[in-house]
Scaffold this active site. Structure first.
Site, short mmCIF file in Angstrom:
data_model
loop_
_atom_site.label_atom_id
_atom_site.label_comp_id
_atom_site.label_asym_id
_atom_site.label_seq_id
_atom_site.Cartn_x
_atom_site.Cartn_y
_atom_site.Cartn_z
N ASP A 14 0.83 -1.20 0.00
CA ASP A 14 0.00 0.00 0.00
C ASP A 14 0.86 1.25 0.00
OD1 ASP A 14 -2.46 1.36 0.03
OD2 ASP A 14 -2.36 1.63 2.19
N HIS A 207 -5.54 6.38 7.17
CA HIS A 207 -4.56 7.31 6.61
C HIS A 207 -4.57 8.60 7.43
CE1 HIS A 207 -3.59 5.29 2.58
NE2 HIS A 207 -4.27 4.42 3.31
N CYS A 238 -2.93 8.66 -1.78
CA CYS A 238 -4.11 8.23 -2.53
C CYS A 238 -4.28 9.15 -3.73
CB CYS A 238 -5.37 8.27 -1.66
SG CYS A 238 -6.88 7.85 -2.57
N ASN A 247 -0.60 5.65 4.60
CA ASN A 247 -1.17 5.04 5.79
C ASN A 247 -0.44 5.58 7.01
OD1 ASN A 247 -2.61 3.33 7.43
ND2 ASN A 247 -2.02 1.46 6.35
#
Length: 308
Positions: A14, A207, A238, A247
């Site tokens: 991620d 996040h 993002c 995150n």
């Protein structure tokens, strides 16, 4: 509140998939080895998606094979469909993750289908995984807000979580993808989901865009959730949330938890070393407040030590 917390390290997947720089297989393997060596025994290492769509995750099969020698660790990979599942299994995956969004707008923008269509896509994955003895983790994105649809109702999250749970996911990770949540809203959402799924089977994936991630995590801990997704150095972001950070940083989570007397099993010095090594590869400093503070402290100590 003093019960141990399990941290799922998200940096290699991620985190890196939302960084502009493309990190090679060897550097990704070294990163994962360092994270596991720091005591992070559950790491998401890649995603079996189209390299055209997400070039940062190309060669995830080579990464998964490259870390298979690490004993006592559990490695997760993301799979969007049966094709991804086939590739993951061929590479030796024992735990896979599927994902859905709590909002129609994000689902269409991110994976070009409705929420219902996304579920239909991974139903065969869950069925095959069950037959193969492979564990499946479920992700839900935008649980506290969507860049397209705005506020998300807790019931929508709870209903989708129940669907994933009923399909066979062993754990549901609830993601504040754009980092807009606040503690009261996080609690409301978690209570709605926990009405149907045990809190012990939930994870928080928050996040830190608005600086609320740690506060939201603390609120979730008060609700009994004991699994946290985090990314070393606060890697990521993002593409649908301008200014979004990654995150919540693993260092920041560990510092908070250990300060509360909660055991994480993570060695901060080794974690910091792993984060710093990846920061060199990416050519930028870590976002983590704790990493920044500890690095400054080390630099200051080295400076004082070098003076006559």
């Amino acid at each position: 509140m003093s019960d141990p917390v399990r941290i799922i390290e998200m940096g290699p997947r991620d985190g890196l998939q939302n960084e502009k720089a493309l990190v090679g297989v060897e550097a990704r393997i070294a990163f994962i080895e360092a994270l596991a060596g720091a005591g992070l025994h559950t790491v998401e290492v890649g995603a079996f998606v189209s390299p055209k769509a997400i070039p940062q995750m190309a060669s995830s099969d080579a990464v998964l094979r490259g870390v298979s020698h690490i004993k006592g660790a559990e490695f997760h990979v993301l799979v969007p469909n049966e094709k991804g599942y086939d590739a993951a299994r061929a590479a030796g995956a024992k735990v896979v993750s599927v994902f859905a969004a709590a909002s129609e707008g994000f689902s269409r923008a991110n994976i070009n289908c409705t929420v219902a269509e996304s579920i239909e896509r991974f139903k065969p994955v869950l069925a095959r995984a069950k037959a193969d003895g492979v564990r499946v983790r479920g992700y839900i994105s935008c649980v506290l807000g969507c860049p397209f649809d705005g506020e998300i109702k807790p019931k929508a999250v709870a209903d989708l979580a129940s669907t994933l749970w009923d399909l066979g996911c062993y754990e549901i990770s609830l993601g504040d993808t754009i980092g807009v949540g606040t503690p009261a809203k996080a609690k409301e959402m978690l209570r709605a989901v926990a009405a149907n799924i045990p809190a012990a089977k939930l994870a928080m994936h928050f996040h830190d865009t608005y600086g609320q991630a740690l506060a939201n995590l603390y609120a979730g801990l008060e609700e009994g959730v004991r699994v946290i997704d985090a990314a070393a150095g606060g890697l990521g972001g993002c593409p649908y949330a301008p200014g979004a950070t990654g995150n919540v940083a693993t260092e920041d989570v560990v510092y908070m938890l250990e300060g509360m007397g909660v055991k994480t099993g993570v060695d901060m010095e080794k974690l910091l070393a792993a984060t710093n090594a990846m920061s060199v590869v990416l050519g930028k400093p870590p976002v983590s407040r704790v990493a920044t503070a500890l690095n400054a402290k080390k630099k200051r100590a080295a400076s004082l030590g070098s003076k006559p």
